[in-house]
Design an enzyme around this catalytic site. Sequence first.
Site: not given
Length: 285
Positions: A158, A174, A220
Amino acid sequence: RKALNHELSKLFNEMWDMDVNRLMPGKDYTIDLQGKAGATQQGDSAGQDRAAGHLFHNVNEERLKSIKTFATFISLLDNYETSTGVTEVVTAEEIVENNCFLDAILATEVMKLAHEYLCKKNLAKPNLADFKYQLYDIWFQLYARKEGDRPDSCGFEHVFVGETKRGKQILGLHNWVQFYLQEKHNQIDYKGYVARKNKTRPDKDDQVLSIQFSWKGSVKPVGSIFIGVSPEFEFALYTVIFLLAEERVTRETVKIEEYELQLVVWRHGHHIGTAYPVLLSTSSE
C-alpha cells in the site's frame, strides 16, 4: 492540529542526519516542478495537466542500484498485484527478497536508532532477529483490505507500491522511487505541485512535496511524498509511530529539517494499513 511532538522531532532529525543513503537534490537527482496542479474532484479522472514533462528530470540510477537498501527495495516493487480484491500470491522467492530487504535496512544506523528507541520504550525486543520478525509482520504480512475478501494487501504494498480500487481510485503510493520508476515506464503522469500557504512554489531541492498525479486511469488529487530519502528512513519513521500508539489512526506533528509535517499512520489490526507525510502548511487552494 496536534502540538509539535518534540521527542519524535528530535529522534527523526537524528535519523535524517544519519541517513547516509539519502540522495541529494541537484546532485543525485533533479526534479522539474512545472505548473501548479488544479483542483480535482474524486472520480474526476481527467484532472487538468499542469505539467507536460516528468517530475523527475533525472535520477542517478547507478548510485541507486549501488546502495543495498535501494537495490533490495526496488526488487520488491514488482511483487504485487495492484488491484485490491485480487488475492496476492507470495512466492518463496519473494519471501527471500523481503528478508534480504529487511536485513539490508537493519544494518543501517537509521534502523538501529529506531530499534534502540523502541527497545527503550519496551515496544521491540532487543534481539535483532525478533525485531526483524516484528517488522515482517507489520509490513509484509498479507491481509484483506475489505472484510470477507481474500488477502489482497499488505502495508508495504500500500505505502510503497500503491494499489487501485475498482480502477477508480489510487490508494497509497507514497514513495518517490516507485514514482520515479513508474514515471520512467510512462505509467504515471505527474500533473503538477500543490502549493503551501506560506510558500507559493516549492523549490527543486525540497525533500517533501505535495503533488497531483494519475496512475492506472485514476487521479490522486493530492499526495505527499518524501523525495530522495532512503527506504530505511521511511520504514523507521512509520514503524516508530505505528508501535507507539494503538488507535486506528495516529497523527503526529513533527518538524524534520525545515519541514513541518503531520505523519499519519493507519492500522489494520497488527499491520500497517497506510502511512504518509502531510506537509502541514499545504494550502488546498
